[in-house]
Each structure stands twice: as structure tokens, then as C-alpha cells.
Design an enzyme around this catalytic site. Structure first.
Site, PDB file in Angstrom:
ATOM      1  N   GLY A  73      54.682  22.400  24.353  1.00  0.00           N
ATOM      2  CA  GLY A  73      55.072  20.997  24.497  1.00  0.00           C
ATOM      3  C   GLY A  73      56.529  20.860  24.925  1.00  0.00           C
ATOM      4  CB  THR A  74      59.587  22.762  24.009  1.00  0.00           C
ATOM      5  OG1 THR A  74      59.435  22.536  22.608  1.00  0.00           O
ATOM      6  CG2 THR A  74      61.054  22.757  24.369  1.00  0.00           C
ATOM      7  CG  ASN A 153      58.306  15.483  15.144  1.00  0.00           C
ATOM      8  OD1 ASN A 153      58.820  14.581  15.805  1.00  0.00           O
ATOM      9  ND2 ASN A 153      59.007  16.469  14.641  1.00  0.00           N
ATOM     10  CG  HIS A 203      51.383  25.322  18.204  1.00  0.00           C
ATOM     11  ND1 HIS A 203      52.167  25.194  17.090  1.00  0.00           N
ATOM     12  CD2 HIS A 203      52.153  24.905  19.241  1.00  0.00           C
ATOM     13  CE1 HIS A 203      53.370  24.734  17.432  1.00  0.00           C
ATOM     14  NE2 HIS A 203      53.378  24.553  18.736  1.00  0.00           N
ATOM     15  CB  CYS A 329      62.790  22.269  15.334  1.00  0.00           C
ATOM     16  SG  CYS A 329      61.323  22.172  16.307  1.00  0.00           S
TER      17      CYS A 329
HETATM   18  N1  PLP Z   1      57.225  17.161  20.500  1.00  0.00           N
HETATM   19  C1  PLP Z   1      56.811  16.900  19.256  1.00  0.00           C
HETATM   20  C2  PLP Z   1      56.606  15.489  18.836  1.00  0.00           C
HETATM   21  C3  PLP Z   1      56.571  17.946  18.352  1.00  0.00           C
HETATM   22  O1  PLP Z   1      56.144  17.674  17.113  1.00  0.00           O
HETATM   23  C4  PLP Z   1      56.782  19.274  18.793  1.00  0.00           C
HETATM   24  C5  PLP Z   1      56.612  20.394  17.855  1.00  0.00           C
HETATM   25  O2  PLP Z   1      56.950  20.284  16.685  1.00  0.00           O
HETATM   26  C6  PLP Z   1      57.180  19.477  20.111  1.00  0.00           C
HETATM   27  C7  PLP Z   1      57.398  18.408  20.936  1.00  0.00           C
HETATM   28  C8  PLP Z   1      57.381  20.861  20.640  1.00  0.00           C
HETATM   29  O3  PLP Z   1      56.134  21.460  20.858  1.00  0.00           O
HETATM   30  P1  PLP Z   1      56.009  23.057  21.066  1.00  0.00           P
HETATM   31  O4  PLP Z   1      56.089  23.649  19.700  1.00  0.00           O
HETATM   32  O5  PLP Z   1      54.693  23.245  21.686  1.00  0.00           O
HETATM   33  O6  PLP Z   1      57.123  23.449  21.940  1.00  0.00           O
END
Ligand code: PLP
Length: 381
Positions: A73-74, A153, A203, A329
Site C-alpha cells: 500500500g505504501t 487505521n 496483508h 508503524c
Molecule cells: N495506509 C494505511 C491506511 C495503512 O493502514 C497502511 C498499513 O498500516 C498503509 C497505508 C501501508 O500499507 P503497507 O503495509 O502495505 O505498505
């Protein structure tokens, strides 16, 4: 393998069910070709890749061409935002102080290196965006990019995406939503045209780590964000993570296969948890929207205890219960959550985020409440 008895951290990452694992194992066992090779093994790999894309497009109600696979997602958030500035010439980005670092840090870097302007839309104490303020900003900066997450989140507070989309349409703005927490949990209907960009991460919906995607309404306007071969419509070069992508598509199918039942089961779990917390700690503070304006699977709360959050987390951990405070994070650090601060919550109190999935049970909620009760009694001794 040493397994936690109770897993309440599904917003950070979620367990992979047997079905999904089997699909990935089958891919690993049977498919060793590169999807870009033209021989039969390559063609087989290509077929698996495109079948996964079609499955995901069907489940998300869009076209396969609108789904670009990424590693997470990042990466998808980075690619969308950078492309808006670099390829589409956007200079103004409207966001909130509640966004995930994958959006906030990207925007900050774009401000530093490309001189874009970042404007923050106000939010209330529950983490809801002030739509009047968003409209004021859009009136002043029509044609900008609005980037607001669908479900927070840390607190689960939901964005009224249709209202935001209407405002964006009225002022010619592009709408990007970080939908990492809602893909697989809500019917998305991407084709209905609410979003210009949305993103997902396997995931978070019972798929493997290392596979994600972005939905792009008009992919043809974008230039490569990883240079090299012609994979992913030449936008993201590099051999695709085939088994991960196959697992992601299977996980999305699994998630949507019994969505109605999952939603009512998990909603029930959250209600039981809330009720138990109110009984045990009448002064408990729910962070975020305590009613229907929050995701059904996240509950963030602050406890009236003289204990630090990491102490509570580690005591729960010793009892085999995995919970976090805010986002994964930031869980290693002791600094206060930027989300709770932006909501003007009392960050001197210990706060926990419980994030549930359809695999959790009422018995686990009871065990968690018992453990919290014991921990709170110990804190008084
Ligand atoms: N955006 C949100 C709202 C998230 O909750 C997260 C992960 O915690 C991310 C982005 C990042 O996703 P990824 O872990 O796949 O990089």
C-alpha cells in the site's frame, strides 16, 4: 510454531487462511515461468497473473486495465501522489492531519523536492473531516488533488467518500483515497466513479505481505514510476510477485465470499467489547466515532489507568494477546499518536487499538476483557 492465542491486530496485518495459502503454494509448486517469457511456462505464469487481475477487477467492480500491481500500500500511495505532481502537473494537495505516514511523508517529500503546496482540511474530535472547510479549500484551489483516507487505521473513523467525491467533481479536483483499510472489508464499487485513485494491500485482507495494488481511473496518463521492463503497462517495471498476487486475489475472494456474515459477526464482537469496556471502566474514552461513523472492525480507546501504553501492551502480550496502540508503524516508538493529537484526544492516558477479523470469537473478547481487568487491578496495588 509458537502462536499467539489471541490476535487482535488485524489492521496491522491479518492471518492467511488455508485457502489462500493453498493457492499460493500451488502457484509456487507448479509455476516457475516468468510472466514476460513467451514459452509455455511463461504463458502459464502470465495467465495466472491476468486471472488474478481479472478476479480482483470483478470483485472491485472495475476493469482489469485499471488495476496496477505494486509491492504494498505504501508504494501505491507514493506512486499515485508523485505521479499526480510529475505527470499531471498538480501543484496543490489537500489532505488531513490524520493520514497514514505513507501519504503524509510522501507529500512532505514532494513539498521539499518539488515545491508542491500541502493544505490541511480541518477535522473534528472524532476524526471526521469538515466538509465545509474542504469546500472552502476547493473553491480557492480548484483542480487540486484531494487525498483523504477511507477508514483511519488507528481509530476506524470513516470518510463520507461519496460526499467528498461530489465536492471534488464540482471543483475539478482529483480524488485519491488511501483505501488500504477498507478494501476487502466493504464493497467498493470502484467503477461507480467515486475515486480517481484508490490503493490496497493484500496483508490487510488476509493475503500475503509484499503484494498490493493501485486502482487508477485513467492509467494512460501516467508515466513509469519504476523504470525497466514493460510490466504493469510499463508503469511499474520488475518481474511481478506472482505467488503474492495470486494469494492477494484469492484473499480478496475469501474476504468478499461471506462479507455480510463477516460484517455482522465482527460488528457484534466490537459491540461486546465496547459494552464490556464501559462496564469495567465507566470513564473509558472511545477515540474516534463511537457510533456508526467508524469501521466495524477497529476500536481505539483510552483507559483511565496510571499505566503507560507499552506496559499494558507487554502485559497483554505475556498473556498471549496481540493488540497495538495506533498504527504498527508507530508502535515501536513512545511518541504520542499524530492521529490522536490531531483529534485533540487526551494523549496522557494509555490507549489501545483492537482490530478484529471474522476469525475472532466472542470467547476471545471475554478473555481480553478478563486480562484487562487483571492488569488494571495490578496497577492499583
Ligand atoms: N495506509 C494505511 C491506511 C495503512 O493502514 C497502511 C498499513 O498500516 C498503509 C497505508 C501501508 O500499507 P503497507 O503495509 O502495505 O505498505
Amino acid at each position: 510454531m509458537d502462536r499467539a492465542a489471541i490476535y487482535f491486530d488485524n489492521a496491522a496485518s491479518s492471518p492467511i487462511p488455508g485457502d489462500v495459502l493453498e493457492a499460493m503454494m500451488a502457484c509456487m509448486h507448479t509455476c516457475h515461468g516468468n510472466p514476460s517469457s513467451i514459452h509455455q511456462e511463461g504463458r502459464r505464469a502470465r495467465m495466472m497473473l491476468e486471472t488474478a487481475r481479472r478476479t480482483m477487477a470483478r470483485l472491485l467492480d472495475t476493469q482489469p486495465a485499471n488495476i496496477i500491481f505494486t509491492s504494498c500500500g505504501t508504494e501505491a500511495n507514493n506512486a499515485v501522489l508523485v505521479s499526480c505532481q510529475r505527470d499531471l502537473g498538480k501543484r496543490v494537495f489537500i489532505t488531513s492531519r490524520l493520514e497514514h505516514p505513507a501519504v503524509l511523508r510522501t507529500l512532505e517529500a514532494m513539498q521539499k523536492y518539488s515545491g508542491v503546496d500541502i493544505l490541511f482540511v480541518d477535522n473534528d474530535v472524532h476524526g471526521h473531516i469538515q466538509l465545509d472547510h474542504l469546500e472552502d479549500l476547493l473553491k480557492r484551489y480548484p483542480g487540486s488533488v484531494v487525498t483523504l483516507m477511507h477508514a483511519n487505521n488507528e481509530t476506524g473513523t470513516l470518510l463520507p467518500v461519496n460526499d467528498v467525491s461530489v465536492l471534488c467533481g464540482r471543483y475539478g479536483a482529483l480524488f485519491h483515497s488511501d483505501t488500504v483499510q477498507t478494501i476487502g472489508k466493504y464493497q467498493m464499487g470502484l467503477h461507480a466513479g467515486c475515486f480517481d485513485f484508490a490503493v490496497g494491500s493484500a496483508h490487510k485482507f488476509h493475503g500475503p505481505k509484499g503484494a498490493g495494488f493501485m486502482y487508477v481511473k485513467e492509467a494512460r496518463k501516467m508515466l513509469p514510476f519504476i523504470y525497466g521492463g514493460k510490466q504493469e503497462r510499463s508503469l511499474r517495471a520488475g518481474t511481478e510477485n506472482l505467488c503474492g498476487i495470486v494469494g492477494m486475489a484469492r484473499a480478496l475472494e475469501w474476504s468478499y465470499s461471506a462479507l455480510g456474515e463477516s460484517v455482522s459477526h465482527v460488528t457484534q464482537l466490537k459491540e461486546t467489547l465496547k459494552k464490556g469496556l464501559y462496564q469495567m471502566f465507566p470513564d473509558v474514552m472511545i477515540n474516534g466515532d463511537a457510533g456508526g461513523g467508524a469501521a466495524y472492525f477497529i476500536l481505539n480507546f483510552s483507559l483511565p489507568l496510571h499505566l503507560e501504553t507499552p506496559i499494558i501492551l507487554s502485559r497483554l502480550d505475556m498473556e498471549g494477546i496481540c493488540v497495538s496502540s495506533g498504527s504498527a508503524c508507530s508502535s515501536g516508538s513512545i511518541s504520542a499518536s499524530h492521529v490522536l493529537q490531531a483529534m485533540r484526544a487526551d494523549t496522557t492516558l494509555p490507549s489501545l487499538r483492537v482490530s478484529l477479523s471474522r476469525l475472532n470469537t466472542v470467547g476471545e473478547i471475554d478473555t481480553f476483557l478478563d486480562a484487562l481487568h487483571r492488569i488494571s487491578r495490578q496497577s492499583l496495588q
